[in-house]
Scaffold this motif. Structure first.
Motif, PDB file in Angstrom:
ATOM      1  N   VAL A 177     -27.073  27.779  15.578  1.00  0.00           N
ATOM      2  CA  VAL A 177     -28.391  27.035  15.042  1.00  0.00           C
ATOM      3  C   VAL A 177     -28.195  26.101  13.664  1.00  0.00           C
ATOM      4  N   THR A 178     -28.830  25.315  13.368  1.00  0.00           N
ATOM      5  CA  THR A 178     -28.774  24.499  12.281  1.00  0.00           C
ATOM      6  C   THR A 178     -29.915  25.132  11.172  1.00  0.00           C
ATOM      7  N   PRO A 179     -29.838  24.893  10.048  1.00  0.00           N
ATOM      8  CA  PRO A 179     -31.065  25.209   9.173  1.00  0.00           C
ATOM      9  C   PRO A 179     -32.225  24.715   9.691  1.00  0.00           C
ATOM     10  N   HIS A 180     -32.278  23.357  10.524  1.00  0.00           N
ATOM     11  CA  HIS A 180     -33.631  22.929  10.951  1.00  0.00           C
ATOM     12  C   HIS A 180     -34.072  23.857  12.136  1.00  0.00           C
ATOM     13  N   GLU A 181     -33.278  24.737  12.780  1.00  0.00           N
ATOM     14  CA  GLU A 181     -33.852  25.515  13.703  1.00  0.00           C
ATOM     15  C   GLU A 181     -34.402  26.689  13.374  1.00  0.00           C
ATOM     16  N   ILE A 233     -16.116  26.331  20.354  1.00  0.00           N
ATOM     17  CA  ILE A 233     -14.710  26.590  20.390  1.00  0.00           C
ATOM     18  C   ILE A 233     -14.163  27.964  19.759  1.00  0.00           C
ATOM     19  N   ARG A 234     -14.333  28.019  18.442  1.00  0.00           N
ATOM     20  CA  ARG A 234     -13.996  28.916  17.613  1.00  0.00           C
ATOM     21  C   ARG A 234     -14.370  30.280  18.262  1.00  0.00           C
ATOM     22  N   GLU A 252     -24.933  20.206  12.105  1.00  0.00           N
ATOM     23  CA  GLU A 252     -25.160  19.530  13.499  1.00  0.00           C
ATOM     24  C   GLU A 252     -23.782  19.277  13.993  1.00  0.00           C
ATOM     25  N   PHE A 253     -23.081  18.545  13.293  1.00  0.00           N
ATOM     26  CA  PHE A 253     -21.785  17.958  13.617  1.00  0.00           C
ATOM     27  C   PHE A 253     -20.704  19.328  13.899  1.00  0.00           C
ATOM     28  N   GLU A 254     -21.003  20.214  13.828  1.00  0.00           N
ATOM     29  CA  GLU A 254     -20.077  21.323  13.754  1.00  0.00           C
ATOM     30  C   GLU A 254     -20.169  22.280  15.227  1.00  0.00           C
ATOM     31  N   ARG A 255     -21.232  21.896  15.927  1.00  0.00           N
ATOM     32  CA  ARG A 255     -21.536  22.772  16.969  1.00  0.00           C
ATOM     33  C   ARG A 255     -20.450  22.869  18.070  1.00  0.00           C
ATOM     34  N   ASN A 276     -26.189  30.097  23.415  1.00  0.00           N
ATOM     35  CA  ASN A 276     -27.259  28.948  23.119  1.00  0.00           C
ATOM     36  C   ASN A 276     -26.624  28.001  22.427  1.00  0.00           C
ATOM     37  N   TYR A 277     -26.277  26.835  23.164  1.00  0.00           N
ATOM     38  CA  TYR A 277     -25.732  25.791  22.414  1.00  0.00           C
ATOM     39  C   TYR A 277     -26.662  25.047  21.498  1.00  0.00           C
ATOM     40  N   HIS A 278     -27.984  24.822  21.914  1.00  0.00           N
ATOM     41  CA  HIS A 278     -28.952  24.710  21.064  1.00  0.00           C
ATOM     42  C   HIS A 278     -30.125  26.018  21.489  1.00  0.00           C
ATOM     43  N   LEU A 279     -31.053  26.077  20.579  1.00  0.00           N
ATOM     44  CA  LEU A 279     -31.977  27.070  20.922  1.00  0.00           C
ATOM     45  C   LEU A 279     -33.129  26.282  21.748  1.00  0.00           C
ATOM     46  N   PRO A 280     -33.631  27.407  22.893  1.00  0.00           N
ATOM     47  CA  PRO A 280     -34.708  26.587  23.429  1.00  0.00           C
ATOM     48  C   PRO A 280     -35.802  26.316  22.744  1.00  0.00           C
TER      49      PRO A 280
END
Length: 479
Positions: free
Chosen positions: A340-344, A228-229, A220-223, A310-314
């Motif tokens: 995405v994070t593993p939670h998504e 940017i990368r 999550e903290f790497e979004r 998609n900064y976050h998935l919908p």
């Protein structure tokens, strides 16, 4: 198939060519011939499948262009009204067909003035009904289009739409488009359409095959760092970033501007003037990046968008389809990137199943990869750069103090500042990590939702507990 096969009027085909349209999308291929025949249709297709051109091109082709309102397009939101109006104007301009956009929040007099010179009205239901009931306009259109009918139903416009049709001529061609077909929309279709032909885009056709879909897995903290990368590596010409909330849009737009990007946000709390300014700047390429919520971007139609992020998935697959449909338009290739994070992961799999699309897992490039790509791009620019007198004069003046080798090194050092890459060397998960995470998710499901396969606390779970207890005995306590 190409658009030439529809045998449109010469000036309309010219507008299609200027817009860069090449191959018709599935909804265009199926709907255009039926509309040209004069039949009513019910088209079931999602946003981003090319519906505006599907109904706009054949209607403009059939219009007489005799300086009176011949067509009305009813849409749910102001943003969509502006987008549809712009696209129809672009198609009809060579034929002398103007459009008028009608929605709440603007003066009646200004909109009425535009209607006087328009062949097409694109309107939201509330304001259009106000004009009709107040007898401010008296029109007899030959063509009526309801676009995003299910969206209008959700927004509570169904009664307004029914009342609008009391003012419309009985002899007309009516077209209804909707992503879904709830009972209320089916009933409406039976009421206002005559023996319509039904056109449905199947699930396999929902996502555009010209859109490459990838995802990157991060914590999550790497979004922000990941975004940017990816921008550094992909260097998109024109892109949209989708966020879930207005607050996220505001924060991210401020962050990207601080990083040197030309970016603006778009959400429902902004004033109408601000939203129009942001959309127009993006269309005219004065902005590199538009950061938007799903609601604000509904109906956003810009043909040159190279990337969607998609900064976050919908929260649902329909929103995903709508988002990525902003790229890969008019027969061009597009790229959709999801962070995405593993939670998504479950949402990711749900989207993939619902859309039938293939989302490929990728690893975020490290510093060396990005630097190499930037250096290659810089070399290409240097190779293609023309030599001007001003450059020759500058080098000649520098030769008074330095030799050519030193001058070249100094100039190259200035240029290579652009190849600097920010952030940690490695961001996000590796392919091995991603594979392991998906296997763990699969195990969880196979074991009824419990990672250890036994909800009673026995077996592997107890074994792990014993191991932890033994480890604790071995380790000295921290004081």
């Amino acid at each position: 198939m190409t658009f030439n096969e529809f045998n449109f009027k010469e000036n309309l085909q010219k507008a299609i060519d200027e817009a860069g349209f090449k191959e018709p999308s599935p909804i265009q291929k199926d709907a255009i011939p039926v509309i040209l025949e004069g039949k009513d249709i019910v088209g079931q297709a999602h946003t981003g499948t090319g519906k505006t051109a599907a109904f706009g091109l054949p209607l403009i082709n059939k219009m007489k262009g005799d300086k009176e309102v011949e067509a009305v397009v009813i849409v749910p939101t102001r943003e969509l009204a502006m987008q549809v109006s712009d696209e129809l104007f672009r198609f009809g301009k060579n034929l002398g067909i103007n459009t008028a956009t009608v929605y709440g929040g603007q003066s009646y007099s200004r909109q009425l003035k535009h209607i006087e010179n328009a062949g097409i009205i694109v309107a939201t239901p509330g304001r259009f009904l106000d004009l009709l009931k107040g007898k401010k306009i008296n029109i007899k259109p030959s063509f009526i289009v309801l676009d995003e009918a299910d969206e209008m139903l959700d927004m509570g416009f169904l009664d307004d739409i029914k009342e609008i049709f009391n003012f419309m001529p009985k002899e007309r061609q009516t077209l209804l488009f909707s992503a879904t077909m709830p009972t209320a929309i089916k009933t409406l279709a039976k009421t206002i359409l005559k023996e319509p032909e039904f056109i449905t885009i199947t699930k396999s056709e929902i996502t555009n095959s010209k859109i490459t879909q990838t995802f990157y897995v991060v914590d999550e903290f790497e979004r922000d760092d990941a975004l940017i990368r990816l921008y550094d590596f992909k260097n998109p010409e024109k892109s949209i970033i989708f966020c879930r909330t207005k607050k996220e849009v505001d924060r991210l737009s401020t962050f990207l501007v601080s990083q040197g990007f030309s970016a603006k946000g778009l959400h429902g709390d902004m004033e109408q003037r601000q939203r129009e300014e942001a959309i127009n700047a993006f269309k005219k390429k004065k902005l590199e990046i538009l950061i938007a919520t799903d609601v604000a971007a509904r109906g956003l139609d810009v043909n040159d968008v190279t990337h969607v992020f998609n900064y976050h998935l919908p929260f649902d697959s329909e929103s995903y389809v709508h988002r990525i449909g902003r790229t890969g338009r008019a027969g061009k290739d597009g790229t959709a990137v999801s962070i995405v994070t593993p939670h998504e992961f479950r949402m990711l799999q749900k989207i993939q199943k619902a859309t039938g699309g293939k989302l490929e897992a990728k690893v975020i490039p490290n510093v060396a990869s990005v630097k190499e790509k930037k250096t290659d791009s810089l070399k290409s620019k240097i190779t293609e750069q023309k030599v001007y007198d001003s450059g020759v004069d500058l080098v000649e003046s520098l030769k008074e103090e330095y030799d050519l080798s030193t001058i070249a090194h100094k100039l190259a050092s200035m240029l290579t500042n652009s190849t600097y890459v920010k952030g940690n060397n490695n961001i996000g998960k590796s392919h091995t990590d991603i594979k392991r995470l998906f296997e763990r998710l699969k195990d969880d499901r196979g074991n009824g939702g419990s990672r250890n396969g036994n909800r009673g606390g026995r077996g592997r779970r107890n074994s792990n507990s014993r191991n932890r207890n033994q480890d604790q005995k071995r380790r000295p306590r921290r004081r």
